[in-house]
Enzyme design. Structure first.
Site, short mmCIF file in Angstrom:
data_model
loop_
_atom_site.label_atom_id
_atom_site.label_comp_id
_atom_site.label_asym_id
_atom_site.label_seq_id
_atom_site.Cartn_x
_atom_site.Cartn_y
_atom_site.Cartn_z
N CYS A 8 0.84 -1.24 -0.20
CA CYS A 8 -0.14 0.42 -0.10
C CYS A 8 0.82 1.46 0.05
O CYS A 8 1.83 0.74 -0.57
CB CYS A 8 -0.93 -0.10 1.30
SG CYS A 8 -0.41 0.30 2.70
N ARG A 14 -3.32 -0.90 5.37
CA ARG A 14 -3.87 -1.65 4.50
C ARG A 14 -3.12 -2.86 4.23
O ARG A 14 -3.32 -3.95 4.84
CB ARG A 14 -3.94 -1.17 3.38
CG ARG A 14 -6.03 -0.17 3.21
CD ARG A 14 -5.77 0.87 1.73
NE ARG A 14 -4.61 1.32 1.39
CZ ARG A 14 -4.40 2.52 0.09
NH1 ARG A 14 -4.99 2.76 -1.16
NH2 ARG A 14 -2.78 2.80 -0.04
N ASP A 124 -7.99 4.07 1.01
CA ASP A 124 -7.13 4.42 1.81
C ASP A 124 -8.09 4.51 3.37
O ASP A 124 -8.48 5.91 3.00
CB ASP A 124 -6.52 5.67 2.02
CG ASP A 124 -5.31 5.93 2.54
OD1 ASP A 124 -5.45 5.30 3.43
OD2 ASP A 124 -4.41 6.89 2.62
#
Ligand code: 4NP
Length: 154
Positions: A8, A14, A124
């Site tokens: 990420c 994440r 996000d």
């Protein structure tokens, strides 16, 4: 042994969640695989995952508090078999570092495991509330389940 890298931007929300969930499935299904995660940016190198990511996964009995942020490096193309990115920005950042087609063939958006060619982002959750982390969990749980099923058959 298959080596999987989750990528990420910051490696604190994440991708460490993806790593922890994938590791739990590797353990559960006794798959011969290794999973790691990293970020395309260096902002959070050496940091532990965001506390909201840690607490969201704790409710599912997954502990990611020992993970520490690191940045993606070109060597990762050599050290991993599959590189799963969370969103289109991560995809272009990783692809920009690729040296040849063999590198590029390893890279895909993780939600394409569920929706082939859908190019859906795991958005996000960093700037949102705790609910964002719950939906991150739901998406990654589904995607990693498919990856786990594929690896079990290999
Ligand atoms: P992640 O979330 O890419 O899922 O780890 C982010 C964490 C931090 C920042 C951006 C995204 N940041 O800009 O600091």
């Amino acid at each position: 042994m298959e080596k999987i890298l989750m990528v990420c931007l910051g490696n604190i929300c994440r991708s460490p969640m993806a790593e922890g969930i994938m590791q739990s499935k590797i353990d559960k299904y006794k798959i011969d695989a290794f999973v790691d995660s990293c970020g395309t940016a260096a902002y959070h190198v050496g940091e532990m995952p965001d506390r909201r990511a840690v607490s969201t996964l704790k409710a599912y009995d997954i502990d990611i508090s020992h993970l520490r942020g690191r940045q993606f490096v070109v060597d990762d193309f050599d050290n991993f078999d599959h590189i799963y990115v969370m969103d289109e920005q991560n995809y272009s950042n990783v692809m920009r570092k690729s040296r040849h087609q063999k590198d590029r063939d390893k890279v895909s958006m993780i939600m394409n495991e569920l929706y082939k060619n859908g190019n859906i982002d795991v958005s996000d959750p960093y700037y949102g509330g705790i609910n964002g982390f719950e939906s991150t969990y739901e998406m990654l749980d589904q995607a990693t389940e498919i990856i786990a099923q594929k690896l079990s058959k290999e």
